[in-house]
Design an enzyme around this catalytic site. Structure first.
Site, mmCIF file in Angstrom:
data_model
loop_
_atom_site.group_PDB
_atom_site.id
_atom_site.type_symbol
_atom_site.label_atom_id
_atom_site.label_comp_id
_atom_site.label_asym_id
_atom_site.label_seq_id
_atom_site.Cartn_x
_atom_site.Cartn_y
_atom_site.Cartn_z
ATOM 1 N N LEU A 281 1.917 -1.359 2.669
ATOM 2 C CA LEU A 281 1.108 -1.426 3.885
ATOM 3 C C LEU A 281 0.569 -0.164 4.161
ATOM 4 O O LEU A 281 1.100 1.121 3.792
ATOM 5 C CB LEU A 281 2.127 -1.654 5.047
ATOM 6 C CG LEU A 281 2.729 -3.084 5.262
ATOM 7 C CD1 LEU A 281 3.691 -3.572 6.326
ATOM 8 C CD2 LEU A 281 1.632 -4.232 5.018
ATOM 9 N N ASP A 282 -0.670 -0.166 4.605
ATOM 10 C CA ASP A 282 -1.231 1.236 4.843
ATOM 11 C C ASP A 282 -0.740 2.233 5.873
ATOM 12 O O ASP A 282 0.227 1.614 6.984
ATOM 13 C CB ASP A 282 -2.668 1.149 5.414
ATOM 14 C CG ASP A 282 -3.580 0.079 4.334
ATOM 15 O OD1 ASP A 282 -3.355 0.242 3.301
ATOM 16 O OD2 ASP A 282 -4.520 -0.365 4.876
ATOM 17 N N VAL A 283 -0.764 3.411 5.820
ATOM 18 C CA VAL A 283 -0.202 4.497 6.689
ATOM 19 C C VAL A 283 -0.347 3.890 7.991
ATOM 20 O O VAL A 283 0.941 4.197 8.999
ATOM 21 C CB VAL A 283 -0.522 5.750 6.574
ATOM 22 C CG1 VAL A 283 -2.047 5.817 6.886
ATOM 23 C CG2 VAL A 283 0.234 6.724 7.337
ATOM 24 N N THR B 171 -0.812 0.754 9.245
ATOM 25 C CA THR B 171 -0.405 -0.753 9.605
ATOM 26 C C THR B 171 1.026 -0.764 9.790
ATOM 27 O O THR B 171 1.768 -0.122 9.087
ATOM 28 C CB THR B 171 -0.759 -1.458 8.155
ATOM 29 O OG1 THR B 171 -2.126 -1.290 8.030
ATOM 30 C CG2 THR B 171 -0.415 -3.051 8.416
ATOM 31 N N HIS C 283 -6.738 -2.348 1.002
ATOM 32 C CA HIS C 283 -7.447 -2.560 2.356
ATOM 33 C C HIS C 283 -7.989 -3.786 2.688
ATOM 34 O O HIS C 283 -9.123 -4.042 3.244
ATOM 35 C CB HIS C 283 -8.328 -1.374 2.486
ATOM 36 C CG HIS C 283 -7.580 0.165 2.657
ATOM 37 N ND1 HIS C 283 -8.471 0.968 2.819
ATOM 38 C CD2 HIS C 283 -6.421 0.346 2.793
ATOM 39 C CE1 HIS C 283 -7.768 2.103 3.026
ATOM 40 N NE2 HIS C 283 -6.331 1.819 3.003
#
Length: 253
Positions: free
Chosen positions: A113-115, A117, A204
């Site tokens: 998961l993105d930073v 998110t 993304h």
């Protein structure tokens, strides 16, 4: 035969169960301190079935853990890699007991998961399950709560939903090439929030999908993966082990 595949060397089992390096464990076994099914075992390379055999050290039964399965409610501000100089990593949130080596290997995050998110993040030592959940060909559904920068009218919502279902084209970002996404399912909760279910995991991807629609994601939280839903009682950054029925739903095909 499956029973043979389930067998492991005794020294490996004890080493990965907290009794130190193999060399020390071999000395422990040869000293007569270890028994298997009530009989003293002096051979470090003896094979045991951890699911069926009773293994004792100095008379105390050992409960051997082959695999670990964890669910975390990832907090924003953490990355999913093991090391990162700029941000903290999700592994810093795990108790030390989960950071060692288990019989099935070391704990790894299932996907990323993105930073910024939040939401459901699974950790496991089970490499086969990790591969099943992340292999693109399996098209594992993942559902996200999406909050958008711009409100979307009822008419535009229908247009968004149709385009997402048809498989939207996303532009290149960084080192990632432009791509055509698989169809996604969009359920609107309000004029600026929806639940989006995707079946792949491009870089993304959710953010790029809404950029392609002329909007921007301001908040993103993963709610589920395959049949596993995030435990909403978990505070951001907290985690727990999966229950048997949760693991079964996560691994369902």
């Amino acid at each position: 035969m499956k029973e043979e595949k389930d067998k492991e060397r005794l020294d490996k089992v004890l080493s990965n169960n907290g009794f130190g390096p193999r060399k020390s464990v071999r000395r422990l076994i040869r000293s007569g301190a270890v028994s298997v099914n009530g009989k003293t075992e002096l051979l470090p390379d003896a094979h045991v079935n951890v699911a069926l055999d009773k293994i004792c050290v100095d008379g105390e039964e050992q409960h051997v853990i082959r695999h670990v399965y964890l669910m975390m409610n990832k907090a924003a501000g953490y990355v999913c890699s093991t090391k990162c100089g700029e941000h903290k990593t999700v592994f810093e949130l795990l108790d030390e007991k989960y950071l060692g080596k288990f019989l099935g290997g070391t704990v790894a995050a299932v996907g990323r998961l993105d930073v910024d998110t939040e939401g459901l993040l699974v950790f496991t030592t089970d490499g086969a399950l990790n591969h099943f959940l992340t292999a693109p060909k399996n098209r594992i559904p993942k559902t996200y709560l999406v909050r958008l920068r711009d409100t979307v009218s009822t008419e535009a919502q229908a247009r968004y939903t149709e385009k997402l279902a048809d498989g939207i084209h996303i532009e290149a970002e960084g080192n990632e090439e432009a791509a055509d996404c698989l169809g996604a399912e969009c359920k609107w909760l309000s004029s600026s929030e929806c639940e989006l279910t995707i079946y792949e995991g491009k870089y993304h991807e959710v953010k790029r999908m809404f950029q392609a629609l002329g909007n921007e994601v301001s908040y993103l939280k993963r709610l589920s993966m395959n049949g596993l839903k995030l435990d909403q009682t978990l505070a951001p950054g907290c985690y727990r082990e999966l229950r048997d029925e949760e693991l079964a739903s996560l691994a369902s095909r």
